[in-house]
Every structure is written in structure tokens, then in C-alpha cells.
Write a protein that holds these residues in place. Structure first.
Motif, PDB file in Angstrom:
ATOM      1  N   SER A   1      46.587  40.056  28.236  1.00  0.00           N
ATOM      2  CA  SER A   1      46.626  41.145  29.349  1.00  0.00           C
ATOM      3  C   SER A   1      45.380  40.904  30.292  1.00  0.00           C
ATOM      4  O   SER A   1      45.904  41.244  31.417  1.00  0.00           O
ATOM      5  CB  SER A   1      46.219  42.319  28.644  1.00  0.00           C
ATOM      6  OG  SER A   1      45.042  42.506  28.080  1.00  0.00           O
ATOM      7  N   VAL A   2      44.197  40.399  30.084  1.00  0.00           N
ATOM      8  CA  VAL A   2      43.039  40.032  31.120  1.00  0.00           C
ATOM      9  C   VAL A   2      43.726  38.877  31.896  1.00  0.00           C
ATOM     10  O   VAL A   2      43.648  39.087  33.025  1.00  0.00           O
ATOM     11  CB  VAL A   2      41.809  39.719  30.290  1.00  0.00           C
ATOM     12  CG1 VAL A   2      40.977  39.252  31.244  1.00  0.00           C
ATOM     13  CG2 VAL A   2      41.425  41.104  29.564  1.00  0.00           C
ATOM     14  N   MET A   3      44.361  37.756  31.291  1.00  0.00           N
ATOM     15  CA  MET A   3      44.848  36.553  31.954  1.00  0.00           C
ATOM     16  C   MET A   3      45.841  37.301  32.842  1.00  0.00           C
ATOM     17  O   MET A   3      46.220  36.587  34.066  1.00  0.00           O
ATOM     18  CB  MET A   3      45.111  35.539  30.976  1.00  0.00           C
ATOM     19  CG  MET A   3      43.982  35.254  30.092  1.00  0.00           C
ATOM     20  SD  MET A   3      44.444  33.752  29.106  1.00  0.00           S
ATOM     21  CE  MET A   3      45.056  32.611  30.359  1.00  0.00           C
ATOM     22  N   SER A   4      46.673  38.036  32.444  1.00  0.00           N
ATOM     23  CA  SER A   4      47.986  38.233  33.293  1.00  0.00           C
ATOM     24  C   SER A   4      47.701  38.932  34.553  1.00  0.00           C
ATOM     25  O   SER A   4      48.501  38.856  35.588  1.00  0.00           O
ATOM     26  CB  SER A   4      48.943  39.021  32.544  1.00  0.00           C
ATOM     27  OG  SER A   4      48.108  40.559  32.297  1.00  0.00           O
ATOM     28  N   ARG A   5      46.305  39.784  34.651  1.00  0.00           N
ATOM     29  CA  ARG A   5      46.041  40.087  35.834  1.00  0.00           C
ATOM     30  C   ARG A   5      45.733  38.909  36.867  1.00  0.00           C
ATOM     31  O   ARG A   5      46.155  39.299  38.052  1.00  0.00           O
ATOM     32  CB  ARG A   5      44.761  40.874  35.780  1.00  0.00           C
ATOM     33  CG  ARG A   5      44.956  42.268  34.687  1.00  0.00           C
ATOM     34  CD  ARG A   5      43.595  43.079  34.831  1.00  0.00           C
ATOM     35  NE  ARG A   5      43.914  44.305  33.905  1.00  0.00           N
ATOM     36  CZ  ARG A   5      43.204  44.259  32.709  1.00  0.00           C
ATOM     37  NH1 ARG A   5      42.441  43.211  32.621  1.00  0.00           N
ATOM     38  NH2 ARG A   5      43.475  45.268  31.775  1.00  0.00           N
ATOM     39  N   ARG A   6      45.326  37.995  36.581  1.00  0.00           N
ATOM     40  CA  ARG A   6      44.950  36.855  37.301  1.00  0.00           C
ATOM     41  C   ARG A   6      46.259  36.486  38.005  1.00  0.00           C
ATOM     42  O   ARG A   6      46.622  36.105  39.171  1.00  0.00           O
ATOM     43  CB  ARG A   6      44.151  35.892  36.729  1.00  0.00           C
ATOM     44  CG  ARG A   6      43.789  34.695  37.691  1.00  0.00           C
ATOM     45  CD  ARG A   6      43.012  33.718  37.124  1.00  0.00           C
ATOM     46  NE  ARG A   6      42.709  32.647  37.842  1.00  0.00           N
ATOM     47  CZ  ARG A   6      42.238  31.451  37.588  1.00  0.00           C
ATOM     48  NH1 ARG A   6      41.948  31.304  36.377  1.00  0.00           N
ATOM     49  NH2 ARG A   6      41.898  30.434  38.380  1.00  0.00           N
ATOM     50  N   ILE A   7      47.258  36.227  36.872  1.00  0.00           N
ATOM     51  CA  ILE A   7      48.696  35.815  37.240  1.00  0.00           C
ATOM     52  C   ILE A   7      49.184  36.703  38.336  1.00  0.00           C
ATOM     53  O   ILE A   7      49.922  36.169  39.415  1.00  0.00           O
ATOM     54  CB  ILE A   7      49.590  35.548  36.210  1.00  0.00           C
ATOM     55  CG1 ILE A   7      49.273  34.664  35.152  1.00  0.00           C
ATOM     56  CG2 ILE A   7      50.879  35.521  36.379  1.00  0.00           C
ATOM     57  CD1 ILE A   7      49.979  34.522  33.800  1.00  0.00           C
ATOM     58  N   GLY A   8      49.075  38.065  38.334  1.00  0.00           N
ATOM     59  CA  GLY A   8      49.628  39.047  39.356  1.00  0.00           C
ATOM     60  C   GLY A   8      49.242  38.845  40.628  1.00  0.00           C
ATOM     61  O   GLY A   8      49.685  38.542  41.713  1.00  0.00           O
ATOM     62  N   THR A   9      47.890  38.554  40.680  1.00  0.00           N
ATOM     63  CA  THR A   9      47.354  38.284  42.037  1.00  0.00           C
ATOM     64  C   THR A   9      47.711  37.100  42.759  1.00  0.00           C
ATOM     65  O   THR A   9      47.821  36.889  43.740  1.00  0.00           O
ATOM     66  CB  THR A   9      45.647  38.406  41.835  1.00  0.00           C
ATOM     67  OG1 THR A   9      45.214  39.589  41.137  1.00  0.00           O
ATOM     68  CG2 THR A   9      44.956  38.130  42.992  1.00  0.00           C
ATOM     69  N   ALA A  10      47.541  35.870  41.973  1.00  0.00           N
ATOM     70  CA  ALA A  10      48.039  34.777  42.447  1.00  0.00           C
ATOM     71  C   ALA A  10      49.405  34.578  42.744  1.00  0.00           C
ATOM     72  O   ALA A  10      49.915  34.074  43.745  1.00  0.00           O
ATOM     73  CB  ALA A  10      47.752  33.627  41.327  1.00  0.00           C
ATOM     74  N   THR A  11      50.355  35.547  42.183  1.00  0.00           N
ATOM     75  CA  THR A  11      51.703  35.551  42.403  1.00  0.00           C
ATOM     76  C   THR A  11      52.206  36.112  43.635  1.00  0.00           C
ATOM     77  O   THR A  11      52.847  36.010  44.466  1.00  0.00           O
ATOM     78  CB  THR A  11      52.641  36.067  41.163  1.00  0.00           C
ATOM     79  OG1 THR A  11      52.283  35.401  39.890  1.00  0.00           O
ATOM     80  CG2 THR A  11      54.060  36.318  41.601  1.00  0.00           C
ATOM     81  N   ARG A  12      51.412  37.131  43.909  1.00  0.00           N
ATOM     82  CA  ARG A  12      51.521  38.038  45.182  1.00  0.00           C
ATOM     83  C   ARG A  12      51.056  37.086  46.385  1.00  0.00           C
ATOM     84  O   ARG A  12      51.750  37.091  47.297  1.00  0.00           O
ATOM     85  CB  ARG A  12      50.536  39.270  45.200  1.00  0.00           C
ATOM     86  CG  ARG A  12      51.235  40.364  44.162  1.00  0.00           C
ATOM     87  CD  ARG A  12      50.396  41.823  44.705  1.00  0.00           C
ATOM     88  NE  ARG A  12      48.950  41.612  44.045  1.00  0.00           N
ATOM     89  CZ  ARG A  12      48.720  42.219  42.814  1.00  0.00           C
ATOM     90  NH1 ARG A  12      49.628  42.490  42.192  1.00  0.00           N
ATOM     91  NH2 ARG A  12      47.437  42.016  42.455  1.00  0.00           N
ATOM     92  N   GLU A  13      49.905  36.461  46.108  1.00  0.00           N
ATOM     93  CA  GLU A  13      49.705  35.433  47.171  1.00  0.00           C
ATOM     94  C   GLU A  13      50.680  34.309  47.337  1.00  0.00           C
ATOM     95  O   GLU A  13      51.193  34.054  48.656  1.00  0.00           O
ATOM     96  CB  GLU A  13      48.230  34.764  47.068  1.00  0.00           C
ATOM     97  CG  GLU A  13      47.878  34.043  48.052  1.00  0.00           C
ATOM     98  CD  GLU A  13      47.581  34.728  49.482  1.00  0.00           C
ATOM     99  OE1 GLU A  13      47.730  33.789  50.364  1.00  0.00           O
ATOM    100  OE2 GLU A  13      47.282  35.928  49.307  1.00  0.00           O
ATOM    101  N   GLN A  14      51.258  33.901  46.329  1.00  0.00           N
ATOM    102  CA  GLN A  14      52.240  32.715  46.481  1.00  0.00           C
ATOM    103  C   GLN A  14      53.487  33.491  47.182  1.00  0.00           C
ATOM    104  O   GLN A  14      53.928  32.867  48.151  1.00  0.00           O
ATOM    105  CB  GLN A  14      52.583  32.184  44.974  1.00  0.00           C
ATOM    106  CG  GLN A  14      53.800  31.118  45.151  1.00  0.00           C
ATOM    107  CD  GLN A  14      54.433  30.918  43.990  1.00  0.00           C
ATOM    108  OE1 GLN A  14      54.214  31.683  42.752  1.00  0.00           O
ATOM    109  NE2 GLN A  14      55.195  29.909  43.514  1.00  0.00           N
ATOM    110  N   GLN A  15      54.131  34.555  46.583  1.00  0.00           N
ATOM    111  CA  GLN A  15      55.000  35.180  47.263  1.00  0.00           C
ATOM    112  C   GLN A  15      54.969  35.357  48.666  1.00  0.00           C
ATOM    113  O   GLN A  15      55.889  35.044  49.727  1.00  0.00           O
ATOM    114  CB  GLN A  15      55.493  36.504  46.669  1.00  0.00           C
ATOM    115  CG  GLN A  15      56.138  36.310  45.377  1.00  0.00           C
ATOM    116  CD  GLN A  15      56.105  37.668  44.357  1.00  0.00           C
ATOM    117  OE1 GLN A  15      55.333  38.621  44.795  1.00  0.00           O
ATOM    118  NE2 GLN A  15      56.808  37.472  43.571  1.00  0.00           N
TER     119      GLN A  15
END
Length: 561
Positions: free
Chosen positions: A177-191
Motif C-alpha cells: 500500500s505504501v508503494m502503491s502511492r508512488r505508483i499513483g503519483t507517477a501515473t498521474r504525471e505520465q497521463q
């Protein structure tokens, strides 16, 4: 009336609430699937246990029947559960695509720092990823069912095995769950970067002809390459984060399965569990990796869905710059500007009576552009001073859709769409004067040139038409709409003088007794108009017929061809 607040969380809640029934059915079926899969190694352990103890054909037959029921349940529950969920997912994605597209196409200007290419990405990829939440929740619940069933079965054999599964699962989810927050931030920037690249492509395609004209192709390509490279770099970064996440999840799941297997082996060796329970524990340890993998991936999918929902909220939550009224102007009304101040316009005022044909000459191109922006509501009423009245009613008191029905402003660079000549002239399929519009715009030669006539194919942006043909096609579309008030801006800049003279005569004839304003410097249209308004420094400096105004040297030089 104000636009209700729209947030990414609110969008996800709406999607979940709207599909509660489908999700409930899908959750039940997917829970049955996971429970049946969990039951398989349990059944194998029981079969071994009873076979070693009873050694009877009846017990063997019963065991085989139980396995057949389990396998059938696994197959049918998965098949129908995923069918329900994917149908709901696809339908929900369609709803959001339509809603985002509707907001992007609304004629009311919006305070939104997104270009058309970015909105296109939001309406497609982000809508699809947001709707994935409908599948994520049932799969999350069904995976939890599998873990709990496995923990319960192992706990009945030995409480330490059950606790090991529960504690291990909680630890795995805490880390992921801690790692998934980083994925969310990176995904927003990618989109966001992918959307900007799509917007750049859209802009380049729209300006392809001018780019060819002045040799700006290479500079445009380099500009897009830089934007695309940034999107690529961010995509690689997201892929790296996802790879670390997937690798960590797989390693932790394998570690838990290994711990369960070794613990079960130690307990069997110590005589605390039977051989059948050992077989069950080993089977569950292997099986549990799949629901654990699915379970551990859910936080990532939730973060991606939330990031997409937040991007949709940017479009859906943007408030309208102006709130339209509810009145309606009379048919074929007049047009009045009173003290309009906007851009280069300085207390501009004039009146066009119902049924009058008026030409407007602007000595400065910026004045013509600002006037067209005000009349087309590209500059909404709240953004300029003064008043514009249509049929005696202020534009701010009228719904935008009503204004569009009664007042049409046709730009000189009107878009041409992929389709046919007919669908470009009459997109709604309701036009009543298409032949007259084709003739008035002198598009007859284009129609006669092709055996298909009006059904001749037109490429995207009119790529297979000349500049003059595209302009006349746009003019035919405006005339076919037959609005009560028609405003044309430079409708014949790309046609020859002879054709221009014929078009001006035809438009004046077709629009007789219909209010028409032509913003132009064309002598043909100026001569065909009932009167001419001359604008300089953003205000009317002369009003009269073309013949009378020719006595003024400045006017004569401005309109001379």
C-alpha cells in the motif's frame, strides 16, 4: 445555477453506486470462484485422508464427484462473474466518455487549462481506467474470501498455520500500500504528459498546411519530439515503479507460501498434523499465491483509477464562465451592439434591423476578430463591457443553445470533417435548403466534378479539397443552417474575383428578408449589402452604402482590389 463540485473520489463513488447491482452479483460469483478454487486443495487433502483410512471405492467415487462439482463451480462462476463485471465496466466507461465529451463540446467557454488533444485522452484512456474500479472491488473482495477460507482451513488443521496466513497477508498489504502511492503519483504525471503529447499532435495536424507553406515542418517535428520524449521518460519511470512493485509482491507472496509449506512440513514431521492435512497445507500454500497476487495488485489499480478520475474531474468540475438565462428571442430578430468594449473594440455600437443585409469593414484585422469573438460567444457576455442584444434580448439572458439556433457566426477557417460533402453541409441531416445553399456558395462545380455528387468522400480536415473548395463548403454549411441571424467572416478570401462576385450576389438573394452580417473587405459583398459599417479604432466611423462610401479615399484604398 452553479456547477456542483466534482472530485476524483466523487467520480469513483458515482461509478460504484451506479453499478452496485452488477458488482454485487459479480462479487458473489467471483467469491464462489475463489472459494471453489480454495476448496480444491482442501478436497485433495480430505481425499488422501479418507483414502488412507477407509480404502473404499464408495469414498473414492464420492471424492471424484466432489472434485467434479468444485471444477464446475470454478468454471461457471468465473465465466458468468467476469461477463457481468466486464459488461458493467464497459458500460460505465462509455457513460464517462460521453459525459467528458459533452463537457468538452459545450459552447459555453470554460476556465480549463487543457487543450482538445488532452481532453480527448481524458475522454478515452482516463474514462476506461476509471471504470476499471468496477472490476477491482469485486476481485478484491473475492481474493479476500480466498485468503480467509485458506486461513480458516489451515487454522482448523493447526492454529499457527491460520495465523501465519493472516499475519503474512496483512504485512504484504502494508508494504504494497505504501508503494502503491508512488505508483499513483507517477501515473498521474505520465497521463498528463501523454495527454500533452496528444494535444501537440492535434495542434500540428491542424496547422499542417501552414507549416508546409513556410517550411516549419522540421521545427514542429522537433517540438513534438521533445514533448513525446518527456512522455516516454515518464512512461519508463512508471514501468520501473510497476516492475519493482510487481517483483516485491511476487517475492513476498512466494515467501509467505514457502513459510506455510515449511511450517506444515515441520508440524507433520512432529506429528501434530496428519498426512492429509499436510497435502492440504502444501496445496493451499501453492494456491494462495494467485489470490494473494491479485489481492496485492488491487491497491495499484485503485491508485491508477483514482488518478484517472481526478483528471476527469478537471474537465467535469470546471465551472462555466457564464450562466445562461432562460429567455428566447423571436424568430428572424434584429441584432444590436451597445457600447461593447472587448480587446480592440471601443464602445462599439450599431443596429442591424430584422431582414437587413449589412457588411462590416474593419480597417484592422484584430477588430474583425474581436467582433466575431463577441458575436459567436467565444468571448462570453461576462468577459466584455456593454450589451449585445438578439431580437431585443441580451445574450446573457438567453440559453447558449437558443443563441446557436438563432445566431450563427461562421468563421473564415471553418473546420471540414471526414465524411462526405453532404454530411459536411448538413451534419444533423435536417437541412431543408441544401440545393439552394450549394448553388449560392458556388459549390456546384465540386459536386458536378464527381459521379457521387454530394456523396463524394471528404478526407479529414478537407485534405482532398483546395482552399477555395473548403471555404465554399464551409459557407454552404452556414447557409444550409438557415439561421435567423447569420454572421459571415471573410467567406470568400480563397476564391477568385469572378466566383466571389457570384457568391455575393447569390448570398444576398438567398438571404433576402433574413438578417445577415458579413465582416469583410470584399467589394463584391460590400456592393451587394444594403449598407456598410466602417470600423476603425474599435468603433463605427462611417455608415452608408458602398457606392456612397467610395467617395472617401481611406475607404476606397482599404477595399480596392
Amino acid at each position: 445555477m452553479t456547477t456542483p463540485e466534482v472530485t476524483g473520489t466523487g467520480i469513483l463513488r458515482t461509478a460504484l453506486r451506479r453499478n452496485a447491482g452488477a458488482m454485487a452479483a459479480g462479487t458473489v460469483l467471483m467469491g464462489m470462484y475463489q472459494a471453489a478454487e480454495t476448496a480444491f486443495p482442501i478436497a485433495l487433502g480430505l481425499i488422501v485422508e479418507h483414502t488412507l483410512r477407509d480404502r473404499s471405492l464408495g469414498a473414492l467415487a464420492l471424492s471424484i464427484t466432489a472434485l467434479a462439482v468444485i471444477i464446475t463451480t470454478v468454471s461457471l462462476s468465473w465465466r458468468f462473474g467476469m461477463r457481468i463485471l466486464q459488461r458493467a465496466n464497459t458500460t460505465e466507461a462509455h457513460r464517462w466518455r460521453v459525459r467528458v465529451a459533452a463537457h468538452g463540446l459545450q459552447p459555453v467557454a470554460r476556465d480549463l487549462d487543457l487543450r482538445s488533444g488532452e481532453i480527448l485522452t481524458v475522454a478515452t484512456e482516463d474514462a476506461d481506467q476509471t471504470a476499471d474500479i468496477i472490476e477491482v472491488v469485486p476481485l478484491l473482495v473475492s481474493s479476500l474470501v480466498a485468503v480467509l477460507v485458506a486461513a480458516l482451513a489451515l487454522g482448523l488443521a493447526d492454529v499457527r498455520l491460520g495465523l501465519l496466513v493472516i499475519v503474512g497477508t496483512a504485512a504484504i498489504l502494508s508494504v504494497l500500500s505504501v508503494m502503491s502511492r508512488r505508483i499513483g503519483t507517477a501515473t498521474r504525471e505520465q497521463q498528463a504528459r501523454v495527454a500533452r503529447a496528444a494535444a501537440k499532435v492535434s495542434d500540428l495536424i491542424a496547422g499542417l498546411r501552414p507549416l508546409h507553406g513556410f517550411g516549419g515542418n522540421h521545427a514542429a517535428f522537433l517540438s513534438y519530439r521533445r514533448v513525446s520524449a518527456r512522455a516516454r521518460d515518464q512512461a519508463v519511470a512508471v514501468a520501473g515503479v510497476n516492475g519493482v512493485y510487481a517483483g516485491t509482491a511476487l517475492a513476498l507472496n512466494a515467501l509467505l507460501a514457502t513459510a506455510v509449506t515449511l511450517t506444515a512440513g515441520w508440524l507433520a514431521f512432529d506429528g501434530r498434523i496428519t498426512v492429509g492435512e499436510l497435502v492440504m497445507a502444501v496445496g493451499l500454500a501453492q494456491f494462495i499465491m494467485e489470490p494473494l497476487k491479485l489481492f496485492s495488485e488491487m491497491p495499484k489499480y485503485v491508485m491508477v483509477a483514482r488518478a484517472s478520475a481526478e483528471r476527469m474531474a478537471l474537465v467535469l468540475a470546471a465551472p462555466p464562465v457564464t450562466v445562461p438565462g432562460r429567455e428566447s428571442p423571436p424568430e428572424g430578430g434584429d441584432l444590436t451592439l451597445d457600447g461593447v468594449r472587448y480587446g480592440s473594440l471601443r464602445d462599439l455600437g450599431f443596429h442591424v434591423s430584422a431582414g437587413e443585409f449589412v457588411a462590416v469593414v474593419a480597417y484592422r484585422p484584430r477588430v474583425a476578430a474581436d467582433l466575431a469573438a463577441v458575436l459567436s460567444m467565444a468571448a462570453p457576455p461576462g468577459s466584455y463591457g456593454g450589451t449585445v442584444r438578439l431580437g431585443g434580448r441580451r445574450l446573457e439572458d438567453l440559453p447558449v443553445e437558443t443563441v446557436r439556433e438563432h445566431l450563427l457566426v461562421n468563421p473564415y477557417d471553418g473546420e471540414i470533417f471526414a465524411g462526405t460533402l453532404r454530411t459536411n453541409i448538413d451534419p444533423a441531416g435536417t437541412g431543408r435548403i441544401i440545393p439552394e445553399a450549394v448553388e449560392a456558395s458556388m459549390l456546384t462545380d465540386v459536386v458536378a466534378l464527381h459521379p457521387e455528387g454530394l456523396d463524394h468522400g471528404v478526407r479529414d480536415r478537407g485534405a482532398n479539397l483546395s482552399g477555395g473548395q473548403r471555404q465554399r463548403l464551409s459557407l454552404a454549411r452556414a447557409l444550409a443552417a438557415d439561421p435567423g441571424v447569420l454572421v459571415l467572416r471573410d467567406p470568400t478570401t480563397a476564391v477568385d474575383a469572378v466566383t466571389e462576385q457570384l457568391v455575393a450576389h447569390n448570398v444576398a438573394k438567398l438571404r433576402r428578408d433574413r438578417t445577415t452580417v458579413v465582416i469583410t473587405g470584399s467589394p463584391a459583398f460590400l456592393g451587394a449589402a444594403d449598407r456598410v459599417l466602417v470600423l476603425d479604432d474599435g468603433a463605427v466611423i462611417a455608415d452608408g452604402t458602398h457606392r456612397d462610401l467610395l467617395a472617401d479615399e481611406t475607404y476606397r484604398l482599404a477595399v480596392a482590389r
